[in-house]
Write an enzyme that holds these catalytic residues in place. Structure first.
Site, mmCIF file in Angstrom:
data_model
loop_
_atom_site.group_PDB
_atom_site.id
_atom_site.type_symbol
_atom_site.label_atom_id
_atom_site.label_comp_id
_atom_site.label_asym_id
_atom_site.label_seq_id
_atom_site.Cartn_x
_atom_site.Cartn_y
_atom_site.Cartn_z
ATOM 1 C CE LYS A 36 -3.293 0.198 43.592
ATOM 2 N NZ LYS A 36 -4.040 1.249 43.387
ATOM 3 C CB THR A 122 -11.800 15.320 40.103
ATOM 4 O OG1 THR A 122 -12.644 14.737 41.127
ATOM 5 C CG2 THR A 122 -12.162 16.821 40.378
ATOM 6 C CG PHE A 153 -20.158 14.816 44.872
ATOM 7 C CD1 PHE A 153 -19.212 16.144 44.543
ATOM 8 C CD2 PHE A 153 -20.847 14.321 43.790
ATOM 9 C CE1 PHE A 153 -19.584 16.969 43.474
ATOM 10 C CE2 PHE A 153 -21.189 15.313 42.819
ATOM 11 C CZ PHE A 153 -20.524 16.489 42.607
ATOM 12 C CE LYS A 205 -15.030 15.731 43.428
ATOM 13 N NZ LYS A 205 -15.179 15.381 44.551
ATOM 14 C CG ASN A 209 -13.737 18.612 46.074
ATOM 15 O OD1 ASN A 209 -14.664 18.004 46.639
ATOM 16 N ND2 ASN A 209 -13.022 17.500 45.477
ATOM 17 C CB CYS A 261 -10.079 15.108 46.790
ATOM 18 S SG CYS A 261 -10.312 13.503 46.152
HETATM 19 P P1 NAD Z 1 -6.501 6.047 43.027
HETATM 20 O O1 NAD Z 1 -5.059 6.516 42.991
HETATM 21 O O2 NAD Z 1 -6.848 5.457 44.484
HETATM 22 O O3 NAD Z 1 -6.731 4.967 42.124
HETATM 23 C C1 NAD Z 1 -6.765 4.953 40.985
HETATM 24 C C2 NAD Z 1 -6.453 3.579 40.333
HETATM 25 O O4 NAD Z 1 -6.391 3.887 38.587
HETATM 26 C C3 NAD Z 1 -5.156 2.889 40.584
HETATM 27 O O5 NAD Z 1 -5.401 1.925 41.216
HETATM 28 C C4 NAD Z 1 -4.333 2.844 39.247
HETATM 29 O O6 NAD Z 1 -3.386 1.863 39.408
HETATM 30 C C5 NAD Z 1 -5.393 2.730 38.183
HETATM 31 N N1 NAD Z 1 -5.119 3.038 37.025
HETATM 32 C C6 NAD Z 1 -4.421 4.241 36.524
HETATM 33 N N2 NAD Z 1 -4.022 4.275 35.151
HETATM 34 C C7 NAD Z 1 -5.013 3.276 34.530
HETATM 35 C C8 NAD Z 1 -5.169 2.721 33.312
HETATM 36 N N3 NAD Z 1 -4.865 3.270 32.200
HETATM 37 N N4 NAD Z 1 -6.305 1.613 33.278
HETATM 38 C C9 NAD Z 1 -6.555 1.005 34.261
HETATM 39 N N5 NAD Z 1 -6.368 1.400 35.611
HETATM 40 C C10 NAD Z 1 -5.440 2.581 35.889
HETATM 41 O O7 NAD Z 1 -7.284 7.275 42.688
HETATM 42 P P2 NAD Z 1 -8.726 7.601 43.481
HETATM 43 O O8 NAD Z 1 -8.260 8.411 44.993
HETATM 44 O O9 NAD Z 1 -9.690 6.460 43.608
HETATM 45 O O10 NAD Z 1 -9.232 8.915 42.666
HETATM 46 C C11 NAD Z 1 -9.613 8.613 41.242
HETATM 47 C C12 NAD Z 1 -10.323 9.860 40.713
HETATM 48 O O11 NAD Z 1 -11.652 10.363 41.441
HETATM 49 C C13 NAD Z 1 -9.526 11.093 40.832
HETATM 50 O O12 NAD Z 1 -9.810 11.923 39.821
HETATM 51 C C14 NAD Z 1 -10.008 11.772 42.302
HETATM 52 O O13 NAD Z 1 -9.722 13.258 42.016
HETATM 53 C C15 NAD Z 1 -11.506 11.314 42.376
HETATM 54 N N6 NAD Z 1 -11.990 11.352 43.262
HETATM 55 C C16 NAD Z 1 -11.324 10.812 44.565
HETATM 56 C C17 NAD Z 1 -11.957 10.816 45.784
HETATM 57 C C18 NAD Z 1 -11.305 10.206 46.881
HETATM 58 O O14 NAD Z 1 -11.746 10.544 47.910
HETATM 59 N N7 NAD Z 1 -9.997 9.496 46.813
HETATM 60 C C19 NAD Z 1 -13.328 11.321 45.951
HETATM 61 C C20 NAD Z 1 -13.797 11.925 44.733
HETATM 62 C C21 NAD Z 1 -13.331 11.790 43.734
#
Ligand code: NAD
Length: 444
Positions: A36, A122, A153, A205, A209, A261
């Site tokens: 990535k 979250t 959010f 949060k 949700n 989520c």
């Molecule tokens: P995602 O899976 O798209 O991205 C997570 C990233 O973290 C990945 O690229 C992964 O390689 C990286 N990662 C994992 N372990 C790591 C480490 N030790 N060091 C560095 N990088 C690391 O996840 P997301 O959808 O962006 O969600 C992230 C958080 O935000 C979750 O807790 C989710 O619940 C929350 N959230 C997501 C959304 C959404 O719409 N996707 C909205 C609000 C909140």
């Protein structure tokens, strides 16, 4: 200008990094996924999110945004580090915190000066305190730090606009000064900023949700009753939505919620409650109603086609909602698994997620567009309400199909119109039209 590290370049992390850079800060976005990061350095986005590629490249060119896999490199000189790693559902529905733990350990080992650790992932109530313990336990020498919860959010598909125009910013910390510094970062967003304690911020949060998921399950329950009583849930939702105490959002009946989520967050909240001996009665019902939507769609297909064995079924849309490539917990994939188990042949079209879906489910044949998809199908199923499906030439679709059968999991079309066009059409909760004619009728 502040120096910020964002850990995780997923949907939340990359948007957070790009937006903070766009606000004039210096941001280093870090991920352990070398592919990535290498891609981002070449300008290749790891996710599809409208407007993101342009914002990333603009800020990289301006020297405000860079990418790395090295914690030491990222944290050198950073005042803030945002944790935005995934918190998927564990085996019993609890949030799996392995990525948060790993991130906290890595931050602790690499930090070289005072740091405000801001958690955007979250995470279950109490995680902020746990992160502080992990950081303390893993620092080679004591360096001051504070932990602030800043739940995110934003919604996939409108993530940049949601980040830049939030309804509110919630901050939680035991360290008021640190929370106020994080508040300063958010001032340009001109939204109300609420500062509370860590646990309360984490809970806000989950409660938000869970409430939104409840709204969706509520309208789906109403859709079921509409179906039985001959009312039209789309009109019912519109009529309800005018009431400012209710509001029009999250009142679309159909296939229910999916994505990365709502499913995991409702599960995790129910798990937190049960662990403490509380019975999460309403949350259980919300989850049951949601799971039932996918079963109901397959049942509607059975009613229209008889056996599904050897039937060719086309899925229009694969992602859990439009304007994202996210396939996590997408209803379409669940439905596809059931249909394949019943012996159906599956075809699909999605504007952005076909390659990813094909690698998850190679049994599905992908089509180049909705018209190619319809060719020889015994039924079409609308799984995602992509804009490009709203103005299809439905007569052309019908002519391409072996049988004009459609189950509309997103109530995209009007039953009376579909019936007039000669489709055997089923939506969700459409009951009877204003003219008193059954709206789920077969062709006139
Ligand atoms: P995602 O899976 O798209 O991205 C997570 C990233 O973290 C990945 O690229 C992964 O390689 C990286 N990662 C994992 N372990 C790591 C480490 N030790 N060091 C560095 N990088 C690391 O996840 P997301 O959808 O962006 O969600 C992230 C958080 O935000 C979750 O807790 C989710 O619940 C929350 N959230 C997501 C959304 C959404 O719409 N996707 C909205 C609000 C909140």
């Amino acid at each position: 200008m502040k120096a910020i590290t964002v850990v995780g370049v997923g949907y939340v992390g990359l948007v957070t990094g790009a937006c903070f850079a766009d606000l004039g800060n210096r941001v280093v976005a870090l991920d352990i996924d070398e592919d990535k990061i290498a891609g981002l350095k070449r300008g290749v986005m790891p996710i599809y999110e409208p407007g993101l590629e342009e914002m990333v490249s603009r800020n990289v060119a301006a020297g405000r945004l860079s990418f790395t896999t090295s914690y030491a490199e990222a944290l050198a000189g950073s005042e803030f580090v945002f944790i935005a790693v995934g918190t998927p559902a564990g085996v019993d529905g609890e949030a799996d915190l392995k990525h948060v733990r790993a991130a906290a350990e890595s931050i602790a080992r690499a930090m070289s000066g005072p740091l405000i650790i801001v958690n955007k992932s979250t995470v279950p109530v109490g995680t902020g305190d746990w992160v502080a313990d992990i950081v303390r336990a893993n620092q080679p020498r004591p360096i001051p730090f504070a932990v602030v919860s800043c739940p995110e959010f934003l919604r996939e598909g409108s993530a940049i606009s949601d980040f830049m125009n939030p309804a509110r910013t919630v901050l939680g910390s035991l360290d008021r000064e640190a929370a106020e510094k994080v508040a300063q970062l958010h001032l340009p967003l001109r939204a109300p900023i609420m500062i509370t304690d860590l646990r309360t911020a984490e809970m806000i949060k989950y409660a938000s949700n869970a409430f939104l998921a409840t709204k969706i399950s509520f309208i789906n329950e109403i859709a079921n009753i509409c179906e039985a009583l001959g009312a039209d849930v789309k009109e019912v939702a519109a009529g309800m939505g005018y009431d400012p105490r209710i509001g029009p959002d999250m009142l679309s009946a159909g296939l229910g919620y999916g994505g990365s989520c709502f499913p995991k967050d409702v599960k995790a909240l129910a798990h937190m409650a049960a662990e403490k001996g509380r019975h999460p009665q309403l949350l259980q019902a919300v989850m049951e109603i949601n799971a039932d939507r996918r079963r109901q769609l397959v049942e509607k297909l059975r009613q229209l086609l008889g056996t599904l064995q050897d039937k060719t079924i086309g899925l229009l849309g694969l992602t859990f909602k439009p304007n994202t490539d996210d396939l996590r917990e997408a209803p379409a994939l669940d439905i596809a698994r059931t249909l394949l188990a019943e012996g159906a042949r599956l075809r699909a079209y999605d504007p952005v997620a076909m390659r990813a879906a094909a690698s998850l489910m190679p049994q599905i044949t992908m089509a180049g567009d909705p018209y190619a998809l319809a060719q020889g199908c015994d039924a079409l199923v609308i799984c995602t309400e992509w804009n490009e499906f709203k103005q299809l030439d439905l007569l052309r679709i019908k002519q391409a199909m072996r049988q004009p059968v459609m189950v509309d999991g997103r109530n995209l079309y009007e039953p009376t119109q579909m019936s007039r066009l000669g489709f055997r059409y089923r939506g969700f909760g459409r009951g009877h039209g204003p003219d008193g004619q059954p709206m789920e009728a077969d062709p006139e």
